[in-house]
Design a protein around this motif. Sequence first.
Motif, PDB file in Angstrom:
ATOM      1  N   ARG A 282       9.322  65.941 -23.417  1.00  0.00           N
ATOM      2  CA  ARG A 282       8.781  67.257 -23.041  1.00  0.00           C
ATOM      3  C   ARG A 282       7.508  67.075 -22.217  1.00  0.00           C
ATOM      4  N   ALA A 283       7.519  67.673 -21.025  1.00  0.00           N
ATOM      5  CA  ALA A 283       6.357  67.538 -20.150  1.00  0.00           C
ATOM      6  C   ALA A 283       5.690  68.886 -19.976  1.00  0.00           C
ATOM      7  N   PHE A 284       4.384  68.904 -20.044  1.00  0.00           N
ATOM      8  CA  PHE A 284       3.659  70.167 -19.906  1.00  0.00           C
ATOM      9  C   PHE A 284       2.471  69.989 -18.984  1.00  0.00           C
ATOM     10  N   GLU A 285       2.353  70.891 -18.006  1.00  0.00           N
ATOM     11  CA  GLU A 285       1.192  70.839 -17.128  1.00  0.00           C
ATOM     12  C   GLU A 285       0.297  72.025 -17.438  1.00  0.00           C
ATOM     13  N   ALA A 286      -0.886  71.750 -17.916  1.00  0.00           N
ATOM     14  CA  ALA A 286      -1.776  72.831 -18.340  1.00  0.00           C
ATOM     15  C   ALA A 286      -2.754  73.172 -17.225  1.00  0.00           C
ATOM     16  N   TYR A 287      -3.353  74.351 -17.346  1.00  0.00           N
ATOM     17  CA  TYR A 287      -4.334  74.743 -16.341  1.00  0.00           C
ATOM     18  C   TYR A 287      -5.670  74.062 -16.568  1.00  0.00           C
ATOM     19  N   SER A 288      -5.958  73.814 -17.819  1.00  0.00           N
ATOM     20  CA  SER A 288      -7.255  73.198 -18.108  1.00  0.00           C
ATOM     21  C   SER A 288      -7.100  72.368 -19.369  1.00  0.00           C
ATOM     22  N   ASP A 289      -8.146  71.621 -19.676  1.00  0.00           N
ATOM     23  CA  ASP A 289      -8.102  70.825 -20.904  1.00  0.00           C
ATOM     24  C   ASP A 289      -7.999  71.721 -22.138  1.00  0.00           C
ATOM     25  N   LEU A 290      -8.633  72.895 -22.066  1.00  0.00           N
ATOM     26  CA  LEU A 290      -8.537  73.826 -23.193  1.00  0.00           C
ATOM     27  C   LEU A 290      -7.106  74.306 -23.381  1.00  0.00           C
ATOM     28  N   ASP A 291      -6.503  74.605 -22.261  1.00  0.00           N
ATOM     29  CA  ASP A 291      -5.133  75.080 -22.263  1.00  0.00           C
ATOM     30  C   ASP A 291      -4.208  73.990 -22.827  1.00  0.00           C
ATOM     31  N   GLU A 292      -4.479  72.754 -22.437  1.00  0.00           N
ATOM     32  CA  GLU A 292      -3.686  71.635 -22.935  1.00  0.00           C
ATOM     33  C   GLU A 292      -3.852  71.499 -24.450  1.00  0.00           C
ATOM     34  N   ALA A 293      -5.097  71.585 -24.888  1.00  0.00           N
ATOM     35  CA  ALA A 293      -5.369  71.453 -26.322  1.00  0.00           C
ATOM     36  C   ALA A 293      -4.641  72.549 -27.096  1.00  0.00           C
ATOM     37  N   ARG A 294      -4.675  73.748 -26.535  1.00  0.00           N
ATOM     38  CA  ARG A 294      -4.037  74.854 -27.223  1.00  0.00           C
ATOM     39  C   ARG A 294      -2.527  74.661 -27.301  1.00  0.00           C
ATOM     40  N   PHE A 295      -1.987  74.164 -26.194  1.00  0.00           N
ATOM     41  CA  PHE A 295      -0.549  73.885 -26.182  1.00  0.00           C
ATOM     42  C   PHE A 295      -0.194  72.870 -27.273  1.00  0.00           C
ATOM     43  N   VAL A 296      -0.942  71.778 -27.310  1.00  0.00           N
ATOM     44  CA  VAL A 296      -0.655  70.709 -28.277  1.00  0.00           C
ATOM     45  C   VAL A 296      -0.733  71.257 -29.705  1.00  0.00           C
ATOM     46  N   VAL A 297      -1.787  71.979 -29.973  1.00  0.00           N
ATOM     47  CA  VAL A 297      -1.996  72.445 -31.342  1.00  0.00           C
ATOM     48  C   VAL A 297      -0.954  73.502 -31.732  1.00  0.00           C
TER      49      VAL A 297
END
Length: 716
Positions: A316-331
């Motif tokens: 599964r690959a995810f491209e986030a807008y920001s590091d916060l967005d990435e963190a939120r996705f992961v969590v």
Amino acid sequence: MSDLLANLNPEQLQAVTLPPVHALILAGAGSGKTRVLTTRIAWLISTGQVGPHGLLAVTFTNKAAKEMTARLSALVPVNVRGMWIGTFHGLCNRLLRAHYREAGLPQAFQILDSADQLAMVKRLLKNLNIDDEKYPPRELCHFINAHKEQGLRAAQAEAYDSFTQKRVEFYAEYEAQCNREGVVDFAELLLRCYELLQRNEPLRRHYQDRFRHILVDEFQDTNRLQYAWLQLLAGGGGKVFAVGDDDQSIYRFRGAEVGNMREFERDYAGDNIIRLEQNYRSHGNILAAANALIKNNQDRLGKNLWTAAGDGEPIRAFEAYSDLDEARFVVDEIRELVRDGASPTQIAILYRSNAQSRVIENELFTKNVPYKVYGGLRFFERQEIKHALAYLRLLTNPDDDTAFLRVVNFPTRGIGARSLENLQAAAHQTNSSLYNAAASLTGKAGQAVGAFIRLIEGLRQETANLPLPEMVEHVIERSGLTQHYRTEKEGQDRLENLDELINAAASFVDDEGAIGEGGALVSFLTLASLEAGEHQAGEGQEAVQMMSVHAAKGLEFDIVFITGLEQGLFPHDNSVNEGRDGLEEERRLMYVAVTRARQRLYISCAQTRMLHGQTRYCTPSSFLDEIPDTLLLRLNKRAAPEPVYGTGRRSTATRYEESPAPGGLRIGQTVAHAKFGVGVIVATEGRGADARVQVNFGGGVGMKWLALEYAKLTPC
Ligand code: ATP
Ligand code: MG
């Protein structure tokens, strides 16, 4: 016995049951190298080929060493406590403790961790009046360590120009200072141990005769000195059983040499090279991604990994807008996984650099997901813990100048920088420690330092007969640390950490039972310097595992998130700037990361990231392009005009200010509505025609969910 061997494939079986010969097990990730090594130890012991004391097993991290002893006790009924299983540093420390006199060390010698080492280098530069801009302290530490790792003392270091000449002279001063203080840095543990065995023939003979079997895990990451140490130990007929994977060599920056593998293959292993090609860890897609990545490296020893496990899920690959967005996705993903029955301890979040962990930690914390960080901000490196340890270190070794300087004026005792400089000059002149030179100080400063010395002497007497935890407690209390932190603004956390140190001392006594050479305190302090970062509060709690990719070597998890896959971060700029070798090392690191996953792998990157106080605009890592598209499930399209949000409720608005909401609106943004007035966007849901935003209009209107298409919000 048959049970022991029952679950091995033919090649593994062959490796486990080899006669006493030098052997190299060269195999890819997850092919059972560690399992083979552990099973071989059990097999050698249970068949009576060697007693538990006749073998030595070495690996790279304390966590791995613990894992090895745990697996071993499950396989054979043996008392693992007395066995020589550990890390290179741990085993060398043990040998030096047992033979401290022959090694020219005080009985209670202390270990400098890297921060201590840096502090000492800075201090010495000042004493010697050397310009620290021309000779940066970090660079000097590296210079010293790199020499030690090659087995070179200052006297043997080559000074090919005047600049290096000066660095070599500094190295010599540093050595002298360490000897004066009776302290050793990490690299010194190894070098000192190596020299001891080399010089002292009876001792060398003793250990050579004793260790008939020497087993090495993660052999690809040994450096020159470690390799020489192994050769020395095996010099009397002992057999080396090395397992490793050249594709997982990730410590080049610390002097690791894949060349050791080739050399070992040529000079020792001869016909006994066994390849394991079946991977038992990962599903097919994960393995295919790993194979596709690593094949871009040149100059490999080459292997062909396969699995019988089936393709499994796509990556599964995810491209986030920001590091916060990435963190939120992961969590958010993790919460869902756990809700569906996944065990948190079987979920790992990996990152290339420790600085990345903060944002993710914050998110985990906010959403109440228990987690545990390995490495990063280490318990034993916290300020208050280091202070307490410094007092304890002075009790065992008053000549430890690093410890002395850390606490002589902490809590403040009115001892100024000037007085300390005088004291250091006096100590330098008389070639004595600061503690011993203290009597030479006169006047007010003399009195203050005198009181400090009396405090330490008093503590030593008062604690002489106390059990370790009480000793630690007494020192924390009487040194004034408790009082100091009680009055400090953020002192509560620190007081809790100090309590945790007392707990650590108590569980240390429970775990270790009888304490080795030098008494409980010395052993405890050794643990504090060698195992920094591996003892976090909340042990035993079901928690998500967070660690750098380096720290994840050798481990496995059902579900793995690899975060921050951005150019410059992973692969890291520092390595990429070194050219092909650097990039290949980064790729091996990525290979290690990918191969940690058993069932499900997530890879993610962010378009912007705050790192070291700056916003970086990122492009996706080139490693992402090396994974075939057919293996991927893209959870969003690259540069999608709208973000994919989960449907979970957002409770705090301010944390998402960087994330664009549908329709070009941002969370946290002020908007106006014809009927409800002015409000702030709190949360968003859905996308496209289904997009909704939650706006807090305050007052009598309050929170409203509005369909974006109809609501006609105007930014203001
Ligand atoms: P790494 O390169 O990551 O250190 P490794 O080669 O040391 O990996 P292990 O950790 O020993 O691999 O094994 C990987 C996993 O495969 C473990 O869960 C192990 O128990 C399992 N495994 C190994 N061999 C077998 C086998 N013959 N049958 C079933 N499971 C096995
Ligand atoms: Mg392993």
